[in-house]
Design a protein around this motif. Structure first.
Motif, PDB file in Angstrom:
ATOM      1  N   LEU A   1      -6.503 -14.554  30.910  1.00  0.00           N
ATOM      2  CA  LEU A   1      -6.820 -14.428  29.478  1.00  0.00           C
ATOM      3  C   LEU A   1      -7.836 -15.483  29.062  1.00  0.00           C
ATOM      4  O   LEU A   1      -8.757 -15.206  28.276  1.00  0.00           O
ATOM      5  CB  LEU A   1      -5.534 -14.562  28.654  1.00  0.00           C
ATOM      6  N   ALA A   2      -7.687 -16.702  29.605  1.00  0.00           N
ATOM      7  CA  ALA A   2      -8.582 -17.810  29.227  1.00  0.00           C
ATOM      8  C   ALA A   2     -10.038 -17.501  29.568  1.00  0.00           C
ATOM      9  O   ALA A   2     -10.958 -17.882  28.827  1.00  0.00           O
ATOM     10  CB  ALA A   2      -8.138 -19.097  29.921  1.00  0.00           C
ATOM     11  N   VAL A   3     -10.264 -16.785  30.679  1.00  0.00           N
ATOM     12  CA  VAL A   3     -11.644 -16.443  31.080  1.00  0.00           C
ATOM     13  C   VAL A   3     -12.313 -15.609  29.987  1.00  0.00           C
ATOM     14  O   VAL A   3     -13.436 -15.901  29.543  1.00  0.00           O
ATOM     15  CB  VAL A   3     -11.638 -15.660  32.422  1.00  0.00           C
ATOM     16  N   TYR A   4     -11.609 -14.563  29.521  1.00  0.00           N
ATOM     17  CA  TYR A   4     -12.179 -13.680  28.493  1.00  0.00           C
ATOM     18  C   TYR A   4     -12.212 -14.377  27.131  1.00  0.00           C
ATOM     19  O   TYR A   4     -13.135 -14.183  26.336  1.00  0.00           O
ATOM     20  CB  TYR A   4     -11.372 -12.380  28.418  1.00  0.00           C
ATOM     21  N   PHE A   5     -11.169 -15.185  26.869  1.00  0.00           N
ATOM     22  CA  PHE A   5     -11.123 -15.880  25.578  1.00  0.00           C
ATOM     23  C   PHE A   5     -12.341 -16.805  25.412  1.00  0.00           C
ATOM     24  O   PHE A   5     -12.984 -16.813  24.353  1.00  0.00           O
ATOM     25  CB  PHE A   5      -9.830 -16.691  25.449  1.00  0.00           C
ATOM     26  N   LEU A   6     -12.655 -17.559  26.463  1.00  0.00           N
ATOM     27  CA  LEU A   6     -13.776 -18.502  26.364  1.00  0.00           C
ATOM     28  C   LEU A   6     -15.093 -17.773  26.097  1.00  0.00           C
ATOM     29  O   LEU A   6     -15.912 -18.209  25.286  1.00  0.00           O
ATOM     30  CB  LEU A   6     -13.884 -19.338  27.647  1.00  0.00           C
ATOM     31  N   LEU A   7     -15.267 -16.628  26.773  1.00  0.00           N
ATOM     32  CA  LEU A   7     -16.487 -15.847  26.566  1.00  0.00           C
ATOM     33  C   LEU A   7     -16.569 -15.328  25.128  1.00  0.00           C
ATOM     34  O   LEU A   7     -17.594 -15.482  24.454  1.00  0.00           O
ATOM     35  CB  LEU A   7     -16.506 -14.668  27.559  1.00  0.00           C
ATOM     36  N   ILE A   8     -15.467 -14.727  24.635  1.00  0.00           N
ATOM     37  CA  ILE A   8     -15.468 -14.164  23.278  1.00  0.00           C
ATOM     38  C   ILE A   8     -15.565 -15.268  22.230  1.00  0.00           C
ATOM     39  O   ILE A   8     -16.246 -15.119  21.202  1.00  0.00           O
ATOM     40  CB  ILE A   8     -14.189 -13.308  23.066  1.00  0.00           C
ATOM     41  N   PHE A   9     -14.902 -16.397  22.495  1.00  0.00           N
ATOM     42  CA  PHE A   9     -14.957 -17.517  21.546  1.00  0.00           C
ATOM     43  C   PHE A   9     -16.398 -18.030  21.405  1.00  0.00           C
ATOM     44  O   PHE A   9     -16.880 -18.275  20.293  1.00  0.00           O
ATOM     45  CB  PHE A   9     -14.049 -18.654  22.041  1.00  0.00           C
ATOM     46  N   PHE A  10     -17.086 -18.149  22.541  1.00  0.00           N
ATOM     47  CA  PHE A  10     -18.480 -18.611  22.516  1.00  0.00           C
ATOM     48  C   PHE A  10     -19.356 -17.637  21.727  1.00  0.00           C
ATOM     49  O   PHE A  10     -20.155 -18.048  20.877  1.00  0.00           O
ATOM     50  CB  PHE A  10     -18.982 -18.749  23.964  1.00  0.00           C
ATOM     51  N   VAL A  11     -19.191 -16.324  22.004  1.00  0.00           N
ATOM     52  CA  VAL A  11     -19.990 -15.303  21.298  1.00  0.00           C
ATOM     53  C   VAL A  11     -19.669 -15.339  19.800  1.00  0.00           C
ATOM     54  O   VAL A  11     -20.569 -15.268  18.950  1.00  0.00           O
ATOM     55  CB  VAL A  11     -19.711 -13.898  21.888  1.00  0.00           C
ATOM     56  N   GLY A  12     -18.367 -15.454  19.462  1.00  0.00           N
ATOM     57  CA  GLY A  12     -17.950 -15.485  18.063  1.00  0.00           C
ATOM     58  C   GLY A  12     -18.560 -16.667  17.303  1.00  0.00           C
ATOM     59  O   GLY A  12     -19.025 -16.518  16.168  1.00  0.00           O
ATOM     60  N   GLN A  13     -18.571 -17.838  17.948  1.00  0.00           N
ATOM     61  CA  GLN A  13     -19.154 -19.016  17.301  1.00  0.00           C
ATOM     62  C   GLN A  13     -20.660 -18.849  17.119  1.00  0.00           C
ATOM     63  O   GLN A  13     -21.234 -19.243  16.104  1.00  0.00           O
ATOM     64  CB  GLN A  13     -18.869 -20.255  18.157  1.00  0.00           C
ATOM     65  N   LEU A  14     -21.283 -18.230  18.118  1.00  0.00           N
ATOM     66  CA  LEU A  14     -22.737 -17.997  18.056  1.00  0.00           C
ATOM     67  C   LEU A  14     -23.086 -17.048  16.901  1.00  0.00           C
ATOM     68  O   LEU A  14     -24.002 -17.309  16.112  1.00  0.00           O
ATOM     69  CB  LEU A  14     -23.178 -17.376  19.391  1.00  0.00           C
ATOM     70  N   ILE A  15     -22.320 -15.953  16.816  1.00  0.00           N
ATOM     71  CA  ILE A  15     -22.563 -14.977  15.735  1.00  0.00           C
ATOM     72  C   ILE A  15     -22.366 -15.643  14.380  1.00  0.00           C
ATOM     73  O   ILE A  15     -23.166 -15.482  13.450  1.00  0.00           O
ATOM     74  CB  ILE A  15     -21.595 -13.774  15.852  1.00  0.00           C
ATOM     75  N   SER A  16     -21.273 -16.404  14.269  1.00  0.00           N
ATOM     76  CA  SER A  16     -20.965 -17.056  12.987  1.00  0.00           C
ATOM     77  C   SER A  16     -22.076 -18.031  12.586  1.00  0.00           C
ATOM     78  O   SER A  16     -22.483 -18.078  11.417  1.00  0.00           O
ATOM     79  CB  SER A  16     -19.627 -17.790  13.098  1.00  0.00           C
ATOM     80  N   PHE A  17     -22.577 -18.786  13.566  1.00  0.00           N
ATOM     81  CA  PHE A  17     -23.629 -19.765  13.249  1.00  0.00           C
ATOM     82  C   PHE A  17     -24.900 -19.074  12.742  1.00  0.00           C
ATOM     83  O   PHE A  17     -25.436 -19.439  11.696  1.00  0.00           O
ATOM     84  CB  PHE A  17     -23.943 -20.604  14.491  1.00  0.00           C
ATOM     85  N   PHE A  18     -25.372 -18.074  13.503  1.00  0.00           N
ATOM     86  CA  PHE A  18     -26.639 -17.438  13.133  1.00  0.00           C
ATOM     87  C   PHE A  18     -26.543 -16.583  11.871  1.00  0.00           C
ATOM     88  O   PHE A  18     -27.541 -16.359  11.202  1.00  0.00           O
ATOM     89  CB  PHE A  18     -27.167 -16.594  14.298  1.00  0.00           C
ATOM     90  N   SER A  19     -25.348 -16.067  11.577  1.00  0.00           N
ATOM     91  CA  SER A  19     -25.229 -15.221  10.387  1.00  0.00           C
ATOM     92  C   SER A  19     -24.868 -16.003   9.130  1.00  0.00           C
ATOM     93  O   SER A  19     -24.923 -15.458   8.030  1.00  0.00           O
ATOM     94  CB  SER A  19     -24.179 -14.130  10.629  1.00  0.00           C
ATOM     95  N   ASN A  20     -24.509 -17.283   9.277  1.00  0.00           N
ATOM     96  CA  ASN A  20     -24.087 -18.047   8.093  1.00  0.00           C
ATOM     97  C   ASN A  20     -24.966 -19.255   7.762  1.00  0.00           C
ATOM     98  O   ASN A  20     -24.742 -19.903   6.748  1.00  0.00           O
ATOM     99  CB  ASN A  20     -22.646 -18.541   8.289  1.00  0.00           C
ATOM    100  N   TYR A  21     -25.943 -19.553   8.634  1.00  0.00           N
ATOM    101  CA  TYR A  21     -26.674 -20.792   8.388  1.00  0.00           C
ATOM    102  C   TYR A  21     -27.552 -20.737   7.134  1.00  0.00           C
ATOM    103  O   TYR A  21     -27.960 -21.755   6.597  1.00  0.00           O
ATOM    104  CB  TYR A  21     -27.512 -21.191   9.614  1.00  0.00           C
ATOM    105  N   GLN A  22     -27.814 -19.474   6.619  1.00  0.00           N
ATOM    106  CA  GLN A  22     -28.609 -19.377   5.391  1.00  0.00           C
ATOM    107  C   GLN A  22     -27.793 -19.707   4.143  1.00  0.00           C
ATOM    108  O   GLN A  22     -28.349 -19.997   3.094  1.00  0.00           O
ATOM    109  CB  GLN A  22     -29.174 -17.959   5.219  1.00  0.00           C
ATOM    110  N   PHE A  23     -26.470 -19.656   4.279  1.00  0.00           N
ATOM    111  CA  PHE A  23     -25.608 -19.960   3.130  1.00  0.00           C
ATOM    112  C   PHE A  23     -25.530 -21.480   2.929  1.00  0.00           C
ATOM    113  O   PHE A  23     -25.926 -22.249   3.814  1.00  0.00           O
ATOM    114  CB  PHE A  23     -24.203 -19.403   3.376  1.00  0.00           C
TER     115      PHE A  23
END
Length: 563
Positions: free
Chosen positions: A424-446
């Motif tokens: 589970l940790a293998v997939y979690f780390l991948l999804i967590f990284f993608v999730g943080q990346l999406i959040s950063f690029f979609s919210n930095y204008q706010f």
């Protein structure tokens, strides 16, 4: 057609027999599922009704802009079905055991293609159709439409639209495999990827929703009228435009103006489906042979290749952890449907991030705090939805994919809880990284405060969703199904998806007042405490603890059951 009807009849019979065993446990499970589906459908209905009311009454964007937002959503919907169907079709049309069996029988390849296409389309669209029906009910109730609207919109608008997208996906797959035999898979995949990327960019360039909003708001406050003359002429040839335009005229009680668009939508779906059958008659068998050749070449390449994750390579991990990590990567990349689906999802995520690059313009141009709140909430919803999609596709099937190796693991002298958690940790780390990346690029204008809060919330929601999918994947484990895509479209996956959507509604309810207060304070120069937003982190943290602990415990416990 007799062979097609015969096979479909027995497929339905097998489905009913296998999925409806007459015992008390199955009965309770079915009742529970029915209640969850009903609650969810009601939630979709209420959310649709309230969203339309909020946009038209509170924000006052006007019916024309509302339907242009629907047009953009329909475009994303079309691309998602199209690309998703292409990936799923590769697995069901070219790799399933059923195809290997039927292809040796006296049945034409066109009929075989038709059976698997229909099977694939309706199997993976059941939950989607439930959601669409509930959304149409909410839409129809708000505009006080007659009863005929519901069957008409479902049968003559939505289903043909989805059928066009699905058929087009199958056509692209046939072309891809046909050309792969001559030019190689990588070259053709790159070429088709570029065509899709270009099409998406071209759509946003032609439709230009931001520019349209600006031009419509030039007429403010008289924006509740038809502004079709402000749009590009090219966008009027697209099926999502026809559906959005039909809904607009139906909501305006001018059915005669909707009929040409409904007709065009129907004709296109018949044409594209007919074209898919025609190409299948010409190419299906040839492309099936090509798929076998491509698979064999990929296996030979992987066998002869000095792999980065090969077991002969040195690693900083201990032996047990190293074997788990390398096993996951090797199994993942050995199955084309796995990495192809990941590529598609990364493609869709890239589109999302690039499409919101102009969101700062929307925020700056927003004429009141309500619209700013809506923009922020929609971005947050999309972020969570993308993470939920990754979790459902790659984490939900995790336990089931142990398959026939289940008893080997159960009888081996290892701690299988440790094994499952590390997988589970293998997939979690991948999804967590993608999730943080999406959040950063979609919210930095706010504003900075909102961006930080969004980043923390993204981390909390990722942990919650990954845990939920792991637990539900264990409860609804099916060790006989080897196809990860079908596992992610099963009844258990549908229920998980419904729980995810309820979680999305809960997130909106948690965020709405604090974010709205923040924008109101900002617009009127009022200072506001950071605790106003931090409370959302605390509530989501508590939910994360509760959901994660229950889900992970359930997932691990399910592995000890007898099957």
């Amino acid at each position: 057609m007799r062979e097609v009807v015969h096979i479909l009849y027995y497929k339905i019979l097998i489905f009913l027999k296998v999925n409806s065993p007459f015992n008390f446990s199955a009965f309770i499970k079915s009742i529970g599922s029915g209640i969850v589906y009903s609650i969810f459908a009601y939630g979709c209905f209420v959310m649709t009704y309230n969203t339309i009311e909020y946009l038209l009454v509170t924000v006052r964007i006007g019916s024309f802009l509302l339907h242009r937002f629907i047009l953009v959503v329909l475009f994303i919907f079309f691309i998602t079905i199209n690309v998703g169907n292409m990936v799923v079709s590769f697995s069901t049309l070219y790799k399933s055991k059923e195809v290997f069996h039927l292809i040796t029988k006296p049945i034409s390849f066109t009929k075989l293609f038709l059976i698997k296409f229909l099977d694939n389309f309706f199997y993976s669209s059941t939950t989607l159709l439930l959601i669409i029906a509930a959304v149409l009910l909410g839409y129809g109730f708000y505009f006080n439409l007659s009863f005929w609207f519901y069957p008409l919109s479902l049968l003559f608008l939505v289903l043909p639209f989805m059928f066009t997208a699905g058929s087009l996906g199958a056509i692209v797959l046939l072309i891809l495999l046909k050309l792969s035999g001559k030019w190689g898979l990588k070259r053709v995949l790159t070429f088709i990827g570029l065509i899709y990327s270009g099409s998406v960019i071209l759509f946003y360039f032609i439709s230009n929703p931001i520019k349209l909003v600006e031009r419509v708001f030039d007429y403010y406050p008289n924006i509740d009228q038809y502004f079709g003359f402000l749009e590009s002429g090219i966008v009027k040839f697209l099926p999502n435009y026809w559906v959005a335009e039909s809904l607009y005229w139906i909501s305006e009680s001018k059915i005669d103006r909707a009929i040409p668009f409904i007709y065009a939508n129907l004709v296109l779906s018949f044409f594209v489906f007919g074209l898919a059958l025609f190409l299948a008659k010409k190419w299906y068998y040839e492309t099936w042979l090509t798929s076998l050749q491509v698979n064999a070449e990929l296996k030979n390449k992987n066998k002869n290749k000095n792999q980065f994750f090969g077991f002969h390579k040195k690693s900083f991990l201990n032996g047990f952890d190293e074997s788990i990590v390398k096993r996951e990567f090797l199994l993942f990349f050995r199955e084309p449907s796995q990495w192809l689906h990941l590529l598609v999802m990364i493609f869709l995520i890239t589109i999302f991030i690039s499409s919101i690059s102009g969101i700062d313009i929307i925020i700056l141009k927003a004429y009141n705090e309500y619209l700013k709140t809506i923009v922020y909430l929609i971005v947050s919803l999309f972020n969570v939805f993308l993470v939920a999609s990754l979790s459902l596709r790659f984490v939900f099937p995790l336990i089931s994919l142990e398959g026939e190796a289940l008893w080997k693991i159960r009888s081996a002298p290892i701690n299988f809880n440790d094994l499952l958690l590390k997988r589970l940790a293998v997939y979690f780390l991948l999804i967590f990284f993608v999730g943080q990346l999406i959040s950063f690029f979609s919210n930095y204008q706010f504003p900075v405060m909102l961006s930080i809060i969004a980043q923390i919330n993204a981390a909390l929601t990722t942990i919650t969703l990954v845990s939920l999918n792991f637990g539900m994947g264990g409860i609804f484990a099916n060790y006989k199904e080897k196809n990860a895509i079908r596992l992610a479209s099963s009844q258990g996956a549908s229920l998980t998806f419904l729980f995810t959507l309820l979680y999305l509604v809960l997130i909106i309810a948690i965020l709405f007042i604090p974010v709205s207060n923040y924008f109101f304070a900002q617009a009127h120069g009022i200072s506001i405490s950071a605790w106003n937003l931090l409370t959302t982190n605390i509530i989501l943290f508590v939910i994360m603890i509760l959901v994660s602990s229950v889900s992970i415990k359930s997932g691990l416990k399910s592995f000890t059951k007898d099957y």
